[in-house]
Design an enzyme around this catalytic site. Structure first.
Site, PDB file in Angstrom:
ATOM      1  N   GLY A  45      13.689 -12.895 -12.430  1.00 12.83           N
ATOM      2  CA  GLY A  45      13.860 -11.670 -11.662  1.00 12.83           C
ATOM      3  C   GLY A  45      13.334 -10.405 -12.320  1.00 12.83           C
ATOM      4  O   GLY A  45      12.920  -9.467 -11.644  1.00 12.83           O
ATOM      5  N   ASP A 104      25.408  -7.802 -12.374  1.00  9.36           N
ATOM      6  CA  ASP A 104      26.372  -7.944 -11.282  1.00  9.36           C
ATOM      7  C   ASP A 104      27.753  -8.148 -11.908  1.00  9.36           C
ATOM      8  O   ASP A 104      28.413  -7.188 -12.287  1.00  9.36           O
ATOM      9  CB  ASP A 104      25.910  -9.131 -10.426  1.00  9.36           C
ATOM     10  CG  ASP A 104      26.759  -9.363  -9.201  1.00  9.36           C
ATOM     11  OD1 ASP A 104      27.468  -8.444  -8.785  1.00  9.36           O
ATOM     12  OD2 ASP A 104      26.709 -10.481  -8.642  1.00  9.36           O
ATOM     13  N   VAL A 154      20.770  -7.973  -2.841  1.00 11.72           N
ATOM     14  CA  VAL A 154      19.459  -7.336  -2.687  1.00 11.72           C
ATOM     15  C   VAL A 154      18.328  -8.285  -3.090  1.00 11.72           C
ATOM     16  O   VAL A 154      18.526  -9.196  -3.901  1.00 11.72           O
ATOM     17  CB  VAL A 154      19.371  -6.031  -3.525  1.00 11.72           C
ATOM     18  CG1 VAL A 154      20.364  -5.004  -3.011  1.00 11.72           C
ATOM     19  CG2 VAL A 154      19.582  -6.298  -5.011  1.00 11.72           C
ATOM     20  N   ARG A 166      10.539 -12.394  -3.849  1.00 14.04           N
ATOM     21  CA  ARG A 166      10.299 -11.737  -5.145  1.00 14.04           C
ATOM     22  C   ARG A 166       9.106 -10.792  -5.080  1.00 14.04           C
ATOM     23  O   ARG A 166       9.041  -9.816  -5.814  1.00 14.04           O
ATOM     24  CB  ARG A 166      10.005 -12.779  -6.235  1.00 14.04           C
ATOM     25  CG  ARG A 166      11.192 -13.652  -6.619  1.00 14.04           C
ATOM     26  CD  ARG A 166      10.876 -14.404  -7.910  1.00 14.04           C
ATOM     27  NE  ARG A 166      11.727 -15.563  -8.110  1.00 14.04           N
ATOM     28  CZ  ARG A 166      12.928 -15.532  -8.678  1.00 14.04           C
ATOM     29  NH1 ARG A 166      13.429 -14.396  -9.093  1.00 14.04           N
ATOM     30  NH2 ARG A 166      13.621 -16.639  -8.834  1.00 14.04           N
TER      31      ARG A 166
HETATM   32  P1  5GP Z   1      25.683 -11.565 -13.460  1.00 17.18           P
HETATM   33  O1  5GP Z   1      25.879 -12.584 -14.526  1.00 17.18           O
HETATM   34  O2  5GP Z   1      25.666 -10.148 -13.958  1.00 17.18           O
HETATM   35  O3  5GP Z   1      26.681 -11.744 -12.346  1.00 17.18           O
HETATM   36  O4  5GP Z   1      24.335 -11.907 -12.738  1.00 17.18           O
HETATM   37  C1  5GP Z   1      23.118 -11.427 -13.073  1.00 17.18           C
HETATM   38  C2  5GP Z   1      22.062 -12.231 -12.338  1.00 17.18           C
HETATM   39  O5  5GP Z   1      22.513 -12.618 -11.032  1.00 17.18           O
HETATM   40  C3  5GP Z   1      20.842 -11.380 -12.089  1.00 17.18           C
HETATM   41  O6  5GP Z   1      19.934 -11.441 -13.150  1.00 17.18           O
HETATM   42  C4  5GP Z   1      20.293 -11.976 -10.802  1.00 17.18           C
HETATM   43  O7  5GP Z   1      19.460 -13.068 -11.088  1.00 17.18           O
HETATM   44  C5  5GP Z   1      21.513 -12.484 -10.065  1.00 17.18           C
HETATM   45  N1  5GP Z   1      21.969 -11.512  -9.052  1.00 17.18           N
HETATM   46  C6  5GP Z   1      23.092 -10.753  -9.068  1.00 17.18           C
HETATM   47  N2  5GP Z   1      23.177  -9.960  -7.992  1.00 17.18           N
HETATM   48  C7  5GP Z   1      22.068 -10.217  -7.243  1.00 17.18           C
HETATM   49  C8  5GP Z   1      21.559  -9.697  -6.003  1.00 17.18           C
HETATM   50  O8  5GP Z   1      22.120  -8.807  -5.331  1.00 17.18           O
HETATM   51  N3  5GP Z   1      20.369 -10.221  -5.583  1.00 17.18           N
HETATM   52  C9  5GP Z   1      19.678 -11.171  -6.263  1.00 17.18           C
HETATM   53  N4  5GP Z   1      18.541 -11.596  -5.743  1.00 17.18           N
HETATM   54  N5  5GP Z   1      20.138 -11.688  -7.434  1.00 17.18           N
HETATM   55  C10 5GP Z   1      21.306 -11.210  -7.923  1.00 17.18           C
END
Ligand code: 5GP
Length: 181
Positions: A45, A104, A154, A166
């Site tokens: 990403g 996130d 998103v 992407r």
């Molecule tokens: P975390 O461990 O902070 O929950 O997740 C981070 C990863 O989750 C990000 O690098 C991404 O790959 C994915 N992610 C979290 N929220 C979103 C979102 O709203 N859209 C997308 N496409 N990926 C997300």
């Protein structure tokens, strides 16, 4: 099919992304001018963000890639981080900056930061394009933030839904019918 037909609204335009990258690149160039940091890009990403960001910097940086997974094709975090591809170099004694697309829950970065401490990096900071602060489950704060976003799923500018979207040049929100199917 046209990718843009699946987008309900544009959250961050190409022009806004450009302005964010210019600002962050300036901050990073100043803070890391003499440090020759390792920018660790978390695949896939953050790739578009990384490549635009470093082209705006006028100080040396090394670029490395890591691939981790905690989601699969799901839209919520499992909290279970797997390293799919590790770095090819040692980070011991080095200044590391994680380049992330979005934080996130924070679970992915929490895991990576702990890991890099055990690998004896000299410093570890985070630069994220997007920060979904509301959804945080662990105490992780990004040192450099492009912008905060609401708690919506998103896509675009590197971010996918099931490996699609992407290559959209902006950040947008999908129409609900796209992920309800
Ligand atoms: P975390 O461990 O902070 O929950 O997740 C981070 C990863 O989750 C990000 O690098 C991404 O790959 C994915 N992610 C979290 N929220 C979103 C979102 O709203 N859209 C997308 N496409 N990926 C997300």
């Amino acid at each position: 099919m046209k990718l843009s037909d699946d987008i309900e609204k544009v959250l961050i335009s190409e022009e806004q992304l450009e302005a964010i990258n210019t600002r962050l690149a300036k901050e990073l160039s100043t803070d890391y001018a003499e440090k020759n940091p390792i920018f660790v890009c978390v695949l896939k990403g953050a790739v578009l963000f990384l490549t635009d960001l470093v082209r705006k910097m006028d100080s040396p940086v090394e670029i490395e890639f890591m691939d981790v997974s905690s989601y699969g094709d799901e839209m919520t975090s499992s909290g279970d981080v797997k390293i799919l591809k590790d770095l090819d170099v040692s980070v011991a004694g080095r200044d590391v900056v994680f380049i992330e697309d979005i934080i996130d829950t924070g679970l992915t970065l929490k895991y990576l930061i702990e890991l890099f401490k055990t690998r004896q990096a000299k410093s570890v900071r985070i630069c994220t394009l997007l920060d979904k602060e509301e959804n945080r489950q662990v105490n992780i704060k990004s040192d450099y933030v492009g912008t905060t976003v609401p708690n919506e799923f998103v896509v675009g500018y590197g971010l996918d839904f099931a490996e699609k979207y992407r290559n959209l040049p902006y950040i947008g929100v999908l129409k609900p019918e796209v992920y309800q199917n």
